[in-house]
Design an enzyme around this catalytic site. Structure first.
Site, PDB file in Angstrom:
ATOM      1  N   HIS A 173       0.843  -1.199   0.000  1.00 53.62           N
ATOM      2  CA  HIS A 173       0.000   0.000   0.000  1.00 53.62           C
ATOM      3  C   HIS A 173       0.876   1.246   0.000  1.00 53.62           C
ATOM      4  CE1 HIS A 173       1.157  -0.469   4.214  1.00 53.62           C
ATOM      5  NE2 HIS A 173       0.939   0.835   4.355  1.00 53.62           N
ATOM      6  N   ARG A 240       7.314  -8.157  15.114  1.00 55.14           N
ATOM      7  CA  ARG A 240       7.758  -6.814  14.728  1.00 55.14           C
ATOM      8  C   ARG A 240       6.867  -5.812  15.441  1.00 55.14           C
ATOM      9  NH1 ARG A 240      10.291  -3.910  10.443  1.00 55.14           N
ATOM     10  NH2 ARG A 240       9.084  -2.054   9.903  1.00 55.14           N
TER      11      ARG A 240
HETATM   12  C1  LIG Z   1      -7.670  -1.054   3.664  1.00 56.65           C
HETATM   13  C2  LIG Z   1      -7.401   0.059   4.330  1.00 56.65           C
HETATM   14  C3  LIG Z   1      -6.626   0.118   5.622  1.00 56.65           C
HETATM   15  C4  LIG Z   1      -6.287   1.588   5.702  1.00 56.65           C
HETATM   16  C5  LIG Z   1      -7.580   2.179   5.196  1.00 56.65           C
HETATM   17  C6  LIG Z   1      -7.770   1.417   3.913  1.00 56.65           C
HETATM   18  O1  LIG Z   1      -9.086   1.448   3.441  1.00 56.65           O
HETATM   19  C7  LIG Z   1      -6.811   1.989   2.861  1.00 56.65           C
HETATM   20  C8  LIG Z   1      -5.629   2.712   3.550  1.00 56.65           C
HETATM   21  C9  LIG Z   1      -5.119   1.909   4.742  1.00 56.65           C
HETATM   22  C10 LIG Z   1      -4.074   2.644   5.571  1.00 56.65           C
HETATM   23  C11 LIG Z   1      -2.625   2.362   5.173  1.00 56.65           C
HETATM   24  C12 LIG Z   1      -1.719   3.181   6.063  1.00 56.65           C
HETATM   25  C13 LIG Z   1      -2.112   3.109   7.540  1.00 56.65           C
HETATM   26  O2  LIG Z   1      -1.758   1.873   8.056  1.00 56.65           O
HETATM   27  C14 LIG Z   1      -3.625   3.306   7.737  1.00 56.65           C
HETATM   28  C15 LIG Z   1      -3.987   3.428   9.220  1.00 56.65           C
HETATM   29  C16 LIG Z   1      -4.040   4.478   6.930  1.00 56.65           C
HETATM   30  O3  LIG Z   1      -4.119   5.614   7.297  1.00 56.65           O
HETATM   31  O4  LIG Z   1      -4.329   4.060   5.659  1.00 56.65           O
HETATM   32  C17 LIG Z   1      -4.351   2.213   6.999  1.00 56.65           C
HETATM   33  C18 LIG Z   1      -5.869   2.154   7.068  1.00 56.65           C
HETATM   34  C19 LIG Z   1      -6.352   1.284   8.212  1.00 56.65           C
HETATM   35  O5  LIG Z   1      -5.688   0.352   8.662  1.00 56.65           O
HETATM   36  O6  LIG Z   1      -7.469   1.530   8.676  1.00 56.65           O
HETATM   37  O1  LIG Z   2       4.552  -2.433  10.456  1.00 56.41           O
HETATM   38  C1  LIG Z   2       5.228  -1.601   9.880  1.00 56.41           C
HETATM   39  O2  LIG Z   2       6.408  -1.450  10.134  1.00 56.41           O
HETATM   40  C2  LIG Z   2       4.626  -0.703   8.800  1.00 56.41           C
HETATM   41  C3  LIG Z   2       3.138  -0.771   8.775  1.00 56.41           C
HETATM   42  C4  LIG Z   2       2.594   0.200   7.766  1.00 56.41           C
HETATM   43  O3  LIG Z   2       3.142   0.351   6.712  1.00 56.41           O
HETATM   44  C5  LIG Z   2       1.374   0.968   8.065  1.00 56.41           C
HETATM   45  O4  LIG Z   2       0.735   0.723   9.107  1.00 56.41           O
HETATM   46  O5  LIG Z   2       1.054   1.843   7.265  1.00 56.41           O
HETATM   47 FE   LIG Z   3       2.234   2.008   5.610  1.00 57.51          FE
END
Ligand SMILES: C=C1C[C@]23C[C@@]1(O)CC[C@H]2[C@@]12CC[C@H](O)[C@@](C)(C(=O)O1)[C@H]2[C@@H]3C(=O)O
Ligand SMILES: O=C(O)CCC(=O)C(=O)O
Ligand SMILES: [Fe+2]
Length: 300
Positions: A173, A240
Site C-alpha cells: 500500500h 515486529r
Molecule cells: C484497507 C485500508 C486500511 C487503511 C484504510 C484502507 O481502506 C486503505 C488505507 C489503509 C491505511 C494504510 C496506512 C495506515 O496503516 C492506515 C492506518 C491508513 O491511514 O491508511 C491504513 C488504514 C487502516 O488500517 O485503517
Molecule cells: O509495520 C510496519 O512497520 C509498517 C506498517 C505500515 O506500513 C502501516 O501501518 O502503514
Molecule cells: Fe504504511
C-alpha cells in the site's frame, strides 16, 4: 579438534600430483557487526555455501587459549595420546578416519560440547589439570555457539524476507497522509517497492526512524515526490513492533499541488478535500491506487 601435522619427508614422494595452491580472492566476507550483511550472507550461502566472518565477537583470548591447549595435547608422545582413543564416539584418532578404511595424514580429538567435566580417558592424558582444558573448551564453545546462533538468525530473517507467499503481514500500500514516521524494533519485514516492480528489504534499525512520503505529499508536489509503495512480511521468528506517526492534513483541507511548485505547469490532480480522499480510500482495498480517482485525465 583436528591437527594436520607437517608431512614427514618420505610423504613428499606421494605428493607429486598435487598442484601448488592458488588462493581465491573472491571469498565472500561478512561483517557480523553490520546488520546490512544479511543480504550478502544469504547471497554467499546461495552462491558458495561458504563465507568468511569478521567482527564475530568471539574473544581472541578464548581462541588462543583452546588452541594452545590443543597444541599441548597433540605434542604429547603418541603412547600418551592413544590413551584418549579411539574416537568412537569421542576421543583421539590418528590417521584412520571413521570405521570404513578412510585414512589421512591427520590426528584429531573428537569432543562433545555437552559434558560438564572431561571424560576419564581424557583426564588421565591431561595430567594434573584436566579442568583447565575443559574450561578453555567451554569458553570457546559458548562464544562460538552464540555467534552461530546470530548467523542462523540473520539467515532466518533474510530467508523469511525472501519467501513472500502466505507470509504477508501488512499488504502492499501507500500511506494516505503527508508523511509517516516509522520506528520499529529490530525485526525485519518492511519492504519498499522500486520502479521496476521489485521489492527491496529494509534492514531493521531500532535506533533510527524511517520516513514515508504519503499520497497527500505526492499530490502537494504535483507528483514530484512519489508516495512509496511498501509492505511488511510476517516474521515467524520474532514479532515486529512498529510505532508510526502519520502526519496528515485537517479533514476539511483542500489537497492540491502547492502553487509555488507549479510555475505554470498543469496540475496532475483535480482538487479534492482530505475528507473526500479519506471517504474514498477507506472504502478501497489496501493495495488499490487511492489517487487514481483524483487524477486529471489529460486529453491526448
Ligand atoms: C484497507 C485500508 C486500511 C487503511 C484504510 C484502507 O481502506 C486503505 C488505507 C489503509 C491505511 C494504510 C496506512 C495506515 O496503516 C492506515 C492506518 C491508513 O491511514 O491508511 C491504513 C488504514 C487502516 O488500517 O485503517
Ligand atoms: O509495520 C510496519 O512497520 C509498517 C506498517 C505500515 O506500513 C502501516 O501501518 O502503514
Ligand atoms: Fe504504511
Amino acid at each position: 579438534m583436528v591437527l594436520l601435522p607437517k608431512p614427514a619427508l618420505e610423504q613428499f614422494s606421494l605428493m607429486r600430483n598435487i598442484k601448488p595452491t592458488t588462493f581465491f580472492s573472491g571469498i565472500p566476507l561478512i561483517d557480523l557487526s553490520n546488520p546490512d550483511s544479511k543480504h550478502l550472507l544469504v547471497k554467499a550461502c546461495e552462491e558458495f555455501g561458504f563465507f568468511k566472518v569478521v567482527n564475530h565477537g568471539v574473544p581472541l583470548e578464548f581462541i588462543l587459549k583452546l588452541e594452545s591447549e590443543a597444541v599441548k595435547f597433540f605434542s604429547l608422545p603418541l603412547s600418551e595420546k592413544e590413551k584418549a582413543g579411539p574416537p568412537n564416539p569421542f576421543g583421539y584418532g590418528n590417521k584412520s578416519i571413521g570405521q570404513n578404511g578412510d585414512v589421512g595424514w591427520v590426528e584429531y580429538l573428537l569432543l562433545t560440547a555437552n559434558q560438564e567435566s572431561i571424560s576419564q580417558r581424557l583426564s588421565s592424558v591431561f595430567g594434573d589439570n584436566p579442568e583447565k582444558f575443559r574450561r578453555a573448551l567451554n569458553d570457546y564453545i559458548s562464544a562460538v555457539k552464540k555467534m552461530a546462533c546470530e548467523i542462523l538468525e540473520m539467515m532466518a530473517d533474510e530467508i523469511q524476507a525472501l519467501k513472500d507467499h502466505d507470509m504477508i503481514g501488512f499488504g502492499e500500500h501507500t500511506d494516505p497522509q503527508i508523511i509517516s514516521v516509522l520506528r520499529s524494533n529490530n525485526t525485519s519485514g518492511l519492504q519498499i517497492s522500486l520502479n521496476d516492480g521489485s521489492w527491496l528489504s529494509v534492514p531493521p534499525d531500532l535506533s533510527s526512524f524511517f520516513i514515508n512520503v504519503g499520497d497527500s505529499l505526492q499530490v502537494m508536489t504535483n507528483g514530484r515526490f512519489k508516495s512509496v509503495r511498501h509492505r511488511v512480511l510476517a516474521n515467524s521468528m520474532k514479532a515486529r513492533v512498529s510505532m508510526i506517526y502519520f502526519g496528515g492534513p485537517p479533514l476539511g483541507e483542500k489537497i492540491a499541488p502547492l502553487p509555488s511548485l507549479m510555475r505554470g505547469k498543469e496540475s496532475l490532480y483535480r482538487e479534492f478535500t482530505w475528507f473526500e480522499y479519506k471517504r474514498s480510500a477507506y472504502s478501497s482495498r489496501l493495495a488499490d491506487n487511492k489517487l487514481l480517482l483524483f487524477e486529471r485525465i489529460t486529453p491526448s
